[in-house]
Write a protein that holds these residues in place. Structure first.
Motif, short mmCIF file in Angstrom:
data_model
loop_
_atom_site.label_atom_id
_atom_site.label_comp_id
_atom_site.label_asym_id
_atom_site.label_seq_id
_atom_site.Cartn_x
_atom_site.Cartn_y
_atom_site.Cartn_z
N SER A 73 65.32 62.43 37.51
CA SER A 73 66.59 63.23 37.61
C SER A 73 66.23 64.83 37.13
N SER A 81 72.27 58.76 26.25
CA SER A 81 73.89 58.22 26.91
C SER A 81 73.65 56.88 26.40
N ALA A 83 75.30 54.72 28.26
CA ALA A 83 75.13 53.79 29.38
C ALA A 83 73.70 53.37 29.71
N LEU A 87 71.53 49.71 29.50
CA LEU A 87 70.48 49.15 30.61
C LEU A 87 69.14 48.96 29.98
N TYR A 94 64.17 45.82 36.05
CA TYR A 94 64.16 46.91 36.68
C TYR A 94 62.47 47.66 36.99
N PRO A 133 70.04 54.11 42.60
CA PRO A 133 71.35 53.64 42.23
C PRO A 133 71.74 53.56 40.69
N LEU A 134 70.43 53.37 40.06
CA LEU A 134 70.79 53.31 38.41
C LEU A 134 71.21 54.96 38.12
N ALA A 136 72.81 57.06 40.14
CA ALA A 136 74.11 57.07 40.34
C ALA A 136 75.07 56.72 39.36
N LYS A 137 74.72 55.59 38.74
CA LYS A 137 75.78 54.71 37.71
C LYS A 137 75.72 55.71 36.72
N LEU A 138 74.72 56.68 36.28
CA LEU A 138 74.56 57.54 35.30
C LEU A 138 75.12 58.86 35.47
N ASP A 139 75.55 58.85 36.73
CA ASP A 139 76.19 60.28 37.18
C ASP A 139 75.18 61.27 37.56
N LYS A 141 71.43 62.26 40.24
CA LYS A 141 70.86 62.17 41.37
C LYS A 141 69.31 62.31 41.26
#
Length: 285
Positions: A73, A81, A83, A87, A94, A133-134, A136-139, A141
């Motif tokens: 990212s 975070s 979040a 995880l 993962y 996708p992970l 994306a869950k963390l806002d 990309k």
């Protein structure tokens, strides 16, 4: 331009991992632009673990998951975070694959600890179809566009001297190694000017900070870089460490930030994290 020839003493501790990374870069020449944007490299991370047991492997998986999310990212703030912490409680699913390398390979066991206590490099490989996708869950990309080469143009004032950090200068090889190590977690490439370039331009501690954005951009081009990151690094007894001021020039905009009272290892990590966050579009440093 006067230059001191004595070697700058380190301030702050260098982690074993940072030393290993810096030595590996010097030995292999790693860190060019093509390697920095290679997908397999972006989605691979490593940790140093004790032995190959499941408990320590799980700790390594957590570290590797955090590192790969930051690297893909370009946003170091993911690591803090809540979040991500959730995880990491079960990071194993993962991980697409992993391998070990005994850091003492070739050294016979010489005590009662056995192989389960020997340090290993744990390398984890992740699938983009899982990691993206992970993010994306963390806002966030993925930052998959080619990462620009950063010109680090740094004026340094320690307890005794003033100089501009050069890749072939004699003032502080430890700083050069520290900067190289700071680029690795974010898959960045940083390039320093050489002494000849600085001498030809009359660039010393007093003059470098006065350069305008266009002049910094021209200097970056001279050393085959694309984005100028200029700064000052000043030792402060009052702050009990270094004070680093950074300014990054990107698309005609200037971004400024500062960190105080740190080791120069932390100052360089702060520089690369801030640059990555800006260039990846994740926000202010």
């Amino acid at each position: 331009m006067p230059r001191a020839i004595s070697q700058l003493k380190r301030h702050g501790r260098r982690s074993a991992k940072a030393w290993f990374v810096a030595i590996a870069l010097a030995a292999t020449g790693a860190g060019n632009k093509a390697e920095a944007t290679d997908l397999s490299s972006l989605y691979t991370s490593d940790a140093i673990v004790t032995g190959t047991g499941e408990e320590n492997r799980e700790l390594g998986f957590r570290e590797c998951l955090s590192e790969v999310l930051v690297k893909v990212s370009g946003d170091f703030k993911i690591a803090d975070s809540a979040a991500l912490a959730a995880l990491q409680r079960n990071a194993a699913p993962y991980v697409a694959s992993f391998t070990y390398r005994d850091r003492l390979e070739g050294v016979p066991i010489h005590d009662e600890q056995g192989t389960h206590d020997r340090p290993h490099d744990l390398t984890c490989r992740f699938d983009p179809a899982i990691i993206d996708p992970l993010l994306a869950k963390l806002d966030r990309k993925p930052w998959l566009s080619p990462r620009p080469v950063i010109a680090v143009l740094l004026a340094v004032h320690d307890q005794r001297r003033r100089f501009v950090l050069a890749r072939d200068g004699s003032e502080s090889p430890y700083m050069v190694q520290s900067l190289e190590a700071a680029t690795v977690p974010l898959a960045l490439t940083a390039r320093l000017p050489d002494v000849a370039t600085l001498t030809a331009g009359g660039l010393d501690f007093e003059h470098l900070p006065q350069l305008k954005p266009a002049e910094l951009g021209s200097l970056a081009t001279q050393i085959d870089a694309e984005i100028p990151l200029a700064g000052t690094l000043v030792w402060s007894d009052a702050a009990r460490g270094w004070i680093a001021d950074w300014r990054l020039i990107e698309n005609g905009s200037e971004h400024h930030w500062q960190i105080r009272g740190v080791s120069f290892d932390d100052a360089f990590r702060n520089a690369m994290r801030g640059a990555a966050r800006i260039l990846s579009g994740n926000g202010a440093p």
